[in-house]
Design a protein around this motif. Sequence first.
Motif, PDB file in Angstrom:
ATOM      1  N   LYS A   1       0.885  -1.186  -0.086  1.00 34.76           N
ATOM      2  CA  LYS A   1       0.050  -0.160   0.145  1.00 34.76           C
ATOM      3  C   LYS A   1       0.790   1.194  -0.025  1.00 34.76           C
ATOM      4  O   LYS A   1       1.898   1.443   0.910  1.00 34.76           O
ATOM      5  N   GLN A   2       0.612   2.135  -0.845  1.00 31.95           N
ATOM      6  CA  GLN A   2       1.317   3.356  -1.189  1.00 31.95           C
ATOM      7  C   GLN A   2       0.763   4.434  -0.117  1.00 31.95           C
ATOM      8  O   GLN A   2      -0.478   4.727  -0.171  1.00 31.95           O
ATOM      9  N   THR A   3       1.756   5.162   0.491  1.00 35.33           N
ATOM     10  CA  THR A   3       1.303   6.087   1.626  1.00 35.33           C
ATOM     11  C   THR A   3       1.976   7.518   1.080  1.00 35.33           C
ATOM     12  O   THR A   3       2.033   8.446   2.044  1.00 35.33           O
ATOM     13  N   ALA A   4       2.949   7.618   0.251  1.00 33.30           N
ATOM     14  CA  ALA A   4       4.079   8.542  -0.012  1.00 33.30           C
ATOM     15  C   ALA A   4       3.299  10.005  -0.019  1.00 33.30           C
ATOM     16  O   ALA A   4       3.563  11.036   0.371  1.00 33.30           O
ATOM     17  N   GLY A   5       2.163   9.872  -0.616  1.00 32.63           N
ATOM     18  CA  GLY A   5       1.357  11.030  -1.119  1.00 32.63           C
ATOM     19  C   GLY A   5       0.650  11.697   0.392  1.00 32.63           C
ATOM     20  O   GLY A   5       0.997  12.888   0.531  1.00 32.63           O
ATOM     21  N   ARG A   6       0.186  10.795   1.055  1.00 31.17           N
ATOM     22  CA  ARG A   6      -0.331  11.228   2.249  1.00 31.17           C
ATOM     23  C   ARG A   6       0.652  11.703   3.251  1.00 31.17           C
ATOM     24  O   ARG A   6       0.634  12.645   3.999  1.00 31.17           O
ATOM     25  N   ASP A   7       1.783  10.754   3.172  1.00 37.29           N
ATOM     26  CA  ASP A   7       2.738  11.089   4.058  1.00 37.29           C
ATOM     27  C   ASP A   7       3.499  12.410   3.886  1.00 37.29           C
ATOM     28  O   ASP A   7       3.969  13.251   4.625  1.00 37.29           O
ATOM     29  N   GLN A   8       3.768  12.758   2.513  1.00 37.86           N
ATOM     30  CA  GLN A   8       4.572  13.961   2.021  1.00 37.86           C
ATOM     31  C   GLN A   8       3.627  15.333   1.705  1.00 37.86           C
ATOM     32  O   GLN A   8       3.981  16.433   1.972  1.00 37.86           O
ATOM     33  N   LEU A   9       2.305  14.961   1.123  1.00 36.85           N
ATOM     34  CA  LEU A   9       1.618  16.139   0.839  1.00 36.85           C
ATOM     35  C   LEU A   9       0.166  16.072   1.533  1.00 36.85           C
ATOM     36  O   LEU A   9      -0.735  16.996   1.229  1.00 36.85           O
ATOM     37  N   GLY A  10      -0.163  15.303   2.448  1.00 41.95           N
ATOM     38  CA  GLY A  10      -1.547  15.092   2.938  1.00 41.95           C
ATOM     39  C   GLY A  10      -2.325  16.309   3.550  1.00 41.95           C
ATOM     40  O   GLY A  10      -3.075  16.757   3.136  1.00 41.95           O
ATOM     41  N   ALA A  11      -1.342  16.952   4.518  1.00 38.30           N
ATOM     42  CA  ALA A  11      -1.879  18.157   4.873  1.00 38.30           C
ATOM     43  C   ALA A  11      -1.876  19.500   4.203  1.00 38.30           C
ATOM     44  O   ALA A  11      -2.832  20.293   4.165  1.00 38.30           O
ATOM     45  N   PHE A  12      -0.906  19.474   3.023  1.00 42.20           N
ATOM     46  CA  PHE A  12      -1.000  20.437   2.149  1.00 42.20           C
ATOM     47  C   PHE A  12      -1.806  20.452   1.044  1.00 42.20           C
ATOM     48  O   PHE A  12      -2.346  21.384   0.376  1.00 42.20           O
ATOM     49  N   ALA A  13      -1.874  19.124   0.390  1.00 44.57           N
ATOM     50  CA  ALA A  13      -2.419  18.953  -0.903  1.00 44.57           C
ATOM     51  C   ALA A  13      -3.315  17.526  -0.895  1.00 44.57           C
ATOM     52  O   ALA A  13      -2.955  16.597  -1.408  1.00 44.57           O
TER      53      ALA A  13
END
Length: 104
Positions: free
Chosen positions: A3-15
């Motif tokens: 399961k990929q979480t890089a998006g949420r880890d790096q940009l979740g709060a911002f985008a």
Amino acid sequence: MKKQTAGRDQLGAFAPKFAELNDDILFGEIWSREEQLSPRDRSLITCSSLLTQGMPQLEAHMKMAKQNGVTKDEMVELITHLAFYTGWPKAWSTFSLAKEIFGE
């Protein structure tokens, strides 16, 4: 595939929407369509595209390609082939990255 979480880890709060699309659609739905293309083939295609564009995401995808069964010899052939289409300097730089990732 993990399961990929890089998006949420790096940009979740911002985008948050972009992070959701990255993790759930691109790496969730698209990469999981193994009946259409194997993860190995998707890795070869993705590395080819990122190499031709000179994108920094190539490193992460080259590591993923190795995990998906792409061999050193296949990556060397991919880079050699694309050198004539994308440019010698890009290929030369990519070989340094491939040497780090494939351990030689």
